[in-house]
Design an enzyme around this catalytic site. Structure first.
Site, mmCIF file in Angstrom:
data_model
loop_
_atom_site.group_PDB
_atom_site.id
_atom_site.type_symbol
_atom_site.label_atom_id
_atom_site.label_comp_id
_atom_site.label_asym_id
_atom_site.label_seq_id
_atom_site.Cartn_x
_atom_site.Cartn_y
_atom_site.Cartn_z
ATOM 1 N N HIS A 199 -8.466 0.994 11.351
ATOM 2 C CA HIS A 199 -9.893 0.740 11.145
ATOM 3 C C HIS A 199 -10.785 1.802 11.798
ATOM 4 O O HIS A 199 -11.741 1.458 12.495
ATOM 5 C CB HIS A 199 -10.278 -0.636 11.707
ATOM 6 C CG HIS A 199 -9.618 -1.792 11.054
ATOM 7 N ND1 HIS A 199 -9.585 -3.057 11.608
ATOM 8 C CD2 HIS A 199 -8.957 -1.893 9.864
ATOM 9 C CE1 HIS A 199 -8.942 -3.878 10.808
ATOM 10 N NE2 HIS A 199 -8.541 -3.193 9.742
ATOM 11 N N PRO A 200 -10.553 3.087 11.611
ATOM 12 C CA PRO A 200 -11.412 4.079 12.259
ATOM 13 C C PRO A 200 -12.814 4.108 11.656
ATOM 14 O O PRO A 200 -12.982 4.077 10.437
ATOM 15 C CB PRO A 200 -10.673 5.395 12.007
ATOM 16 C CG PRO A 200 -9.913 5.163 10.737
ATOM 17 C CD PRO A 200 -9.504 3.720 10.791
#
Length: 533
Positions: free
Chosen positions: A468-469
């Site tokens: 989930h960057p």
């Protein structure tokens, strides 16, 4: 097509939405450039196919982080979609908006128009929810959202154990308050993955005013007299340029977009000069503010209940799984990587849930590895609002060289405290009567880890990214609230990198919402700049 009105860089979750919305006017010429290939690989469509897409250069950039001090010096694989549909073609298919407080926090930090009440209509506009339209959901939109097509007794028992622990049941995590335990809703249609490409791009590919180029690796944005006028890219080994009289829109994701900005001279001017890149705008925060969710994969051995470890342990079991999917589009092959979700608080001082669980009827030592040779379940837990901040920055002007990714997991003291609390809470849930009949035995991290220091160390040993960057071209520092790059005209970033703070949950649905809202901003600007007669 000559000069374009819009050039979109990146055919992923955001890029597909943008291509659809910006090409709706047949007089508007749109170019979509995607570095990966077409999404015609069968394992993209079959939900369990993420196992064959992640780590596969056909569909994944196959990046890795630098060695992480907080993770005992380990380097993590860092999957990013490299195919039409982007990460929505290889992800876990979980439809999760986050909490109302996330977006209200964006607004309160100076980003007007990004509060929960502001963004909810954009979530609803694009949604085709299985229950139809209502207060919180849309019907008839492009993104199909369905219930999962499977049942596992162990997961229902874990949900009951959560209730015994004081965590209520939840039937819908997408109403602004996601605290509770329930089954994730997924971006699937009748047992098949439903990616951003399926939803937004494929239905409009025949538009004469939309050109889609795959295998197009963008080097940089062409900037003349402070304005973005096109992009330079490579296609089939040939250097090319595309020009626009309108806008260039970067939608290459939290790793790709800041890299393109830096190669274009937008970033820390002194550092870019050392790489031989002429500065176009001094913007030191490009590539900074990287945030990600670190998951702790806690696992328990069980007995007397079905798990995927046992069902898939032999050829006969695998054949039955295959037959079930072929005949009914149900069962393990229709599974998202995680099925049961739990949102709770690690400490009463938090006003909203700050932990998310992804509970699975299986266990393995590492993602993509072999299942353990015994029945077990996994309760992965992540800190939803980490304080640790990292970077993603280029080390070369060569677009073919991956950036240096440093998430700096567990570098903040509060993140280490939350991690230790998360393991304790997981143990408390598993100790409830609803799971006692399965005689759970802790496999990971193991009961030897008990003290605060030991639990924090355990988190560093078992922690891994949940992919989930966000935040590397954040609103307020790199782009303004209209997603325009500060210091360069005619250039926007519209993807997960603009999030000033990570959302409390999976990030694909918020990314598509950002693109929906961003497209409206782009079209509004065009209308206001058009001459009137």
């Amino acid at each position: 097509m000559g000069e374009f009105d819009y050039i979109i860089v990146g055919g992923g979750s955001a890029g597909c939405v943008l291509a659809n919305r910006l090409s709706a006017d047949p007089k508007t010429r749109v170019l979509l450039l995607e570095a990966g290939g077409r999404d015609d690989y069968i394992w993209i469509r079959v939900p369990v196919g993420y196992l064959y897409c992640i780590g596969n250069p056909r569909t994944d950039w196959c990046m890795s982080t630098e060695a992480e001090q907080g993770l005992s010096g380990r380097s993590l694989k860092y999957p990013r979609g490299r195919v039409l549909g982007g990460s929505s073609s290889i992800n876990g298919m979980i439809y999760m908006r986050g909490q109302a407080a996330d977006y209200d926090g964006w607004r309160q930090s100076g980003n007007a128009g990004w509060g929960w009440d502001d963004v909810l209509p954009y979530f609803k506009r694009a949604e085709d929810h299985y229950e139809g339209p209502g207060e919180f959901h849309g019907g008839g939109g492009e993104i199909r959202v369905e219930k999962q097509r499977l049942r596992w007794e162990i997961l229902e028992s874990f949900r009951d154990a959560c209730e015994q622990q004081g965590i209520p049941h939840s039937r819908d995590f997408n109403t602004g308050d996601n605290e509770g335990a329930g089954f994730f809703q997924v971006t699937q249609r009748s047992g098949w993955r439903w990616s951003a490409s399926d939803a937004f791009l494929k239905p409009v590919r025949s538009r004469a005013n939309l050109k889609v180029e795959t295998g197009a690796l963008v080097d940089r944005v062409i900037i003349e007299q402070g304005r973005a006028v096109g992009v330079a890219y490579t296609l089939g080994g040939e250097k090319r340029e595309a020009r626009t009289g309108g806008e260039v829109i970067l939608a290459a994701g939290a790793i790709g977009s800041p890299a393109i900005l830096e190669r274009s001279g937008i970033g820390d001017a002194a550092r870019l000069a050392d790489l031989g890149i002429a500065p176009a705008a001094d913007s030191p925060e490009v590539g900074a503010n990287l945030q990600d969710h670190l998951q702790l994969r806690c696992a328990w051995r069980v007995s007397g209940v079905a798990t995927l470890n046992a069902r898939a342990a032999n050829i006969f079991g695998k054949a039955l799984i295959g037959m079930e999917y072929a005949l009914r589009r149900t069962g393990p092959m229709a599974m998202a990587p995680s099925q049961l979700g739990v949102f709770t608080r690690s400490n009463p001082r938090y006003t909203t849930a700050n932990l998310e669980y992804h509970v699975q009827p299986l266990s393995l030592a590492a993602f993509g590895g072999a299942l353990d040779p015994f029945p077990a379940f996994t309760a992965s837990v992540c800190n939803l609002r980490p304080e640790s901040r990292g970077t993603s920055r280029i080390t070369s002007a060569d677009a073919a060289i991956a950036p240096s990714i440093r998430p700096n997991y567990l570098s903040a003291a509060e993140d280490r405290r939350v991690a230790a609390d998360a393991i304790r809470i997981t143990r408390a849930i598993v100790a409830q009567p609803a799971l006692a009949r399965y005689h759970p035995e802790e496999v990971r991290p193991g009961i030897a880890f008990q003290t605060e220091e030991e639990l924090q160390n355990a988190a560093g040993e078992i922690g891994t990214t949940i992919f989930h960057p966000v935040g590397t071209a954040a609103m307020g520092t790199v782009v303004d609230q209209e997603l325009r790059v500060i210091g360069v005209r005619g250039l926007r970033v519209i993807d997960a990198s603009v999030m000033p703070a990570i959302t409390s949950g999976n990030t694909n649905a918020p990314t598509m919402m950002i693109a929906e809202k961003g497209a409206e901003m782009v079209l509004k600007a065009r209308r206001h700049s058009a001459p009137s007669f």
